[in-house]
Motif scaffolding. Structure first.
Motif, PDB file in Angstrom:
ATOM      1  N   THR A   1       2.669   3.127  17.296  1.00 54.03           N
ATOM      2  CA  THR A   1       1.507   2.913  16.434  1.00 54.03           C
ATOM      3  C   THR A   1       1.790   3.381  15.012  1.00 54.03           C
ATOM      4  OG1 THR A   1      -0.003   3.165  18.313  1.00 54.03           O
ATOM      5  CG2 THR A   1      -0.915   3.485  16.114  1.00 54.03           C
ATOM      6  N   ALA A   2       2.441   4.521  14.889  1.00 54.70           N
ATOM      7  CA  ALA A   2       2.778   5.030  13.563  1.00 54.70           C
ATOM      8  C   ALA A   2       3.736   4.093  12.838  1.00 54.70           C
ATOM      9  CB  ALA A   2       3.386   6.425  13.677  1.00 54.70           C
ATOM     10  N   GLN A   3       4.677   3.517  13.600  1.00 52.21           N
ATOM     11  CA  GLN A   3       5.620   2.570  12.990  1.00 52.21           C
ATOM     12  C   GLN A   3       4.904   1.303  12.532  1.00 52.21           C
ATOM     13  OE1 GLN A   3       9.199   3.047  12.518  1.00 52.21           O
ATOM     14  NE2 GLN A   3       8.600   1.377  11.132  1.00 52.21           N
ATOM     15  N   LEU A   4       3.961   0.810  13.359  1.00 46.02           N
ATOM     16  CA  LEU A   4       3.187  -0.381  12.995  1.00 46.02           C
ATOM     17  C   LEU A   4       2.350  -0.124  11.741  1.00 46.02           C
ATOM     18  CD1 LEU A   4       1.984  -1.654  16.500  1.00 46.02           C
ATOM     19  CD2 LEU A   4       3.634  -2.764  14.984  1.00 46.02           C
ATOM     20  N   ASP A   5       1.715   1.033  11.684  1.00 42.32           N
ATOM     21  CA  ASP A   5       0.901   1.355  10.505  1.00 42.32           C
ATOM     22  C   ASP A   5       1.750   1.406   9.245  1.00 42.32           C
ATOM     23  OD1 ASP A   5      -1.368   1.452  12.019  1.00 42.32           O
ATOM     24  OD2 ASP A   5      -1.402   3.643  12.217  1.00 42.32           O
ATOM     25  N   LEU A   6       2.963   1.967   9.386  1.00 40.15           N
ATOM     26  CA  LEU A   6       3.849   2.022   8.232  1.00 40.15           C
ATOM     27  C   LEU A   6       4.272   0.617   7.812  1.00 40.15           C
ATOM     28  CD1 LEU A   6       5.536   3.605   6.180  1.00 40.15           C
ATOM     29  CD2 LEU A   6       7.344   3.792   7.921  1.00 40.15           C
TER      30      LEU A   6
ATOM     31  N   TYR B   1       1.702   7.373   5.812  1.00 41.65           N
ATOM     32  CA  TYR B   1       2.153   6.715   7.043  1.00 41.65           C
ATOM     33  C   TYR B   1       3.579   7.123   7.399  1.00 41.65           C
ATOM     34  CZ  TYR B   1      -2.084   4.126   6.258  1.00 41.65           C
ATOM     35  OH  TYR B   1      -3.403   3.801   6.058  1.00 41.65           O
ATOM     36  N   GLU B   2       4.399   7.421   6.408  1.00 38.73           N
ATOM     37  CA  GLU B   2       5.739   7.938   6.705  1.00 38.73           C
ATOM     38  C   GLU B   2       5.652   9.317   7.346  1.00 38.73           C
ATOM     39  OE1 GLU B   2       7.526   7.752   2.892  1.00 38.73           O
ATOM     40  OE2 GLU B   2       8.281   5.686   3.148  1.00 38.73           O
ATOM     41  N   ALA B   3       4.742  10.149   6.839  1.00 40.49           N
ATOM     42  CA  ALA B   3       4.551  11.478   7.445  1.00 40.49           C
ATOM     43  C   ALA B   3       4.056  11.358   8.876  1.00 40.49           C
ATOM     44  CB  ALA B   3       3.565  12.286   6.607  1.00 40.49           C
TER      45      ALA B   3
ATOM     46  N   ILE C   1       0.858  -1.181   0.000  1.00 42.77           N
ATOM     47  CA  ILE C   1       0.000   0.000   0.000  1.00 42.77           C
ATOM     48  C   ILE C   1       0.900   1.238   0.000  1.00 42.77           C
ATOM     49  CG2 ILE C   1      -1.714   1.279   1.355  1.00 42.77           C
ATOM     50  CD1 ILE C   1      -2.752  -1.380   2.370  1.00 42.77           C
ATOM     51  N   GLU C   2       0.462   2.304  -0.654  1.00 39.79           N
ATOM     52  CA  GLU C   2       1.246   3.547  -0.669  1.00 39.79           C
ATOM     53  C   GLU C   2       1.608   3.978   0.748  1.00 39.79           C
ATOM     54  OE1 GLU C   2      -0.341   5.684  -4.779  1.00 39.79           O
ATOM     55  OE2 GLU C   2      -1.061   6.368  -2.833  1.00 39.79           O
TER      56      GLU C   2
ATOM     57  N   ALA D   1       5.917  12.750  12.359  1.00 35.09           N
ATOM     58  CA  ALA D   1       5.243  13.579  13.368  1.00 35.09           C
ATOM     59  C   ALA D   1       5.315  12.923  14.734  1.00 35.09           C
ATOM     60  CB  ALA D   1       3.797  13.818  12.958  1.00 35.09           C
ATOM     61  N   ALA D   2       5.166  11.626  14.793  1.00 34.10           N
ATOM     62  CA  ALA D   2       5.223  10.929  16.082  1.00 34.10           C
ATOM     63  C   ALA D   2       6.625  10.976  16.665  1.00 34.10           C
ATOM     64  CB  ALA D   2       4.776   9.482  15.884  1.00 34.10           C
ATOM     65  N   GLU D   3       7.617  10.873  15.807  1.00 37.69           N
ATOM     66  CA  GLU D   3       9.000  10.997  16.304  1.00 37.69           C
ATOM     67  C   GLU D   3       9.237  12.381  16.891  1.00 37.69           C
ATOM     68  OE1 GLU D   3      11.152  10.034  12.805  1.00 37.69           O
ATOM     69  OE2 GLU D   3      11.228   7.866  13.237  1.00 37.69           O
ATOM     70  N   ALA D   4       8.717  13.418  16.230  1.00 38.10           N
ATOM     71  CA  ALA D   4       8.882  14.787  16.746  1.00 38.10           C
ATOM     72  C   ALA D   4       8.171  14.952  18.076  1.00 38.10           C
ATOM     73  CB  ALA D   4       8.351  15.781  15.727  1.00 38.10           C
TER      74      ALA D   4
END
Length: 400
Positions: free
Chosen positions: A174-179, A110-112, A105-106, A116-119
């Motif tokens: 969560t953001a990493q899992l989604d990616l 999810y990278e964006a 999937i594109e 944001a979560a890292e920041a």
């Protein structure tokens, strides 16, 4: 006065020699049918038959069960995040490994979100460091320009900052899992079906429709059903000593084309309950299937050997099945053929396993059965039946 030109007529009591000679063929023709009506042997004519002696022997106790193949593992592949299908890297109808990517999937969105979560986590870490420094400073100068209330307030700020940091770390995870989930991977090894979507299709998280299905068929299960009544009957035979269970079940499989599968199976698990609709117990067997001869959904036949039982073997060639289903055979008793009705409990090789109708020592007629009737006089000749089912003279076979 009789004239010499007319000789006297012969009397009825006899014929002249010449006429007697002419009459012989007529007498023979007239006597022929009468002679044919008289049997050569009279009432004492006997039929020669071949016999084998019935004996008890240990035979495998085998039961046949209908079965159906079921996949060892099967997984319906669905997306766990939404987006547009960017790539389908697998080849349909070919084996895939566990963890192999099936769909992509594109990733841009999810990278964006991950950035944001890292920041947010970095900001939370700074807040924790600041709050910790304030608590340390207030603790050193407590009572000198800093009250106890100020120290407690600084500690509360530190706890809040630490909580915000944990929340930021969870959001980052969560953001990493989604990616990571934008790469849709196979959870098992097996064969992947044709994809139900194409590149460019929009999918949603946990949608109802599967993208494809992966099936593992080596090993493979075969599910069967056994009558609860027959299971109870088998237990009764065991308790009475008529049936001796083996250390393990011997399971043979016959494929749809009649071919006997070369690999043995084993029972995985029996069901703990009886179906209320069919009165059967579900059984599951497992077979190795490296060549994929067995496919999920195929109808198969199982030959399950429970153990051994003492039984009498009656060659099938010696029996006749009547129109009402009754199985009969002939035995020689006191020089006559006696017809008996057999009760059987399955087959073994080319024999019926007889439980009633014959007894050990009976002379079973296996040859000369054509036109044989009950009560016919017979003379017996011991014979044997070879592996090809051909009857041989017992004396000659022993001499060879």
């Amino acid at each position: 006065m009789k004239h010499a030109l007319f000789p006297p007529r012969p009397s009825r009591a006899g014929l002249s020699p010449r006429r007697a000679l002419l009459a012989l063929p007529l007498i023979a023709l007239a006597a022929g049918p009468l002679a044919a009506q008289a049997p050569a042997g009279g009432q004492g004519q006997q039929t020669e038959v071949g016999i084998v002696t019935i004996a008890e022997t240990d035979v495998p106790y085998t039961q046949t069960l209908p079965g159906r193949a079921a996949a060892f593992e099967s997984a319906s592949i669905r997306p766990r995040v939404g987006g547009v299908i960017e790539e389908i890297p697998y080849n349909a109808g070919r084996p895939v490994k566990q963890g192999e990517v099936l769909f992509r999937i594109e990733k841009d969105t999810y990278e964006a979100a991950l950035t944001a979560a890292e920041a947010a986590r970095a900001s939370a870490e700074v807040a924790v460091e600041t709050a910790q420094s304030q608590v340390d400073r207030y603790s050193r100068i407590e009572g000198v320009g800093v009250t106890q209330s100020d120290v407690e307030s600084a500690r509360a700020t530190l706890l809040q900052a630490q909580a915000d940091l944990k929340s930021a770390e969870a959001s980052l995870q969560t953001a990493q899992l989604d990616l990571d989930r934008t790469d849709i991977r196979s959870p098992i090894e097996g064969w992947a079906e044709v994809p139900e979507v194409s590149v460019g299709a929009l999918v949603t998280a946990n949608q109802t429709d599967a993208l494809t299905t992966v099936t593992r068929s080596n090993p493979i299960y075969v599910d069967a059903q056994e009558s609860s009544v027959r299971m109870m009957r088998n237990r009764a035979m065991r308790d009475s000593g008529k049936l001796t269970f083996g250390d393990a079940l011997e399971v043979k499989l016959t494929l749809e084309n009649g071919q006997v599968y070369e690999r043995d199976g084993e029972m995985v698990s029996p069901s703990a309950q009886v179906s209320s609709t069919t009165g059967t117990v579900d059984l599951r067997f497992q077979f190795d299937n490296p060549d994929y001869l067995i496919l999920p959904g195929q109808f198969l036949r199982l030959e399950v050997t429970l153990g051994t039982t003492r039984a009498m073997l009656v060659p099938q060639r010696a029996t006749t099945r009547k129109s009402d289903g009754t199985l009969t055979a002939f035995v020689a008793q006191d020089g006559t053929a006696k017809q008996v009705t057999l009760t059987t409990a399955g087959t073994y090789e080319s024999n019926w396993i007889a439980t009633d109708g014959v007894a050990p020592g009976d002379a079973l007629i296996v040859d000369g059965l054509r036109s044989l009737k009950a009560g016919a006089a017979v003379t017996t000749v011991p014979v044997t039946i070879n592996a090809d089912g051909v009857v041989e003279d017992a004396t000659k076979a022993a001499g060879e």
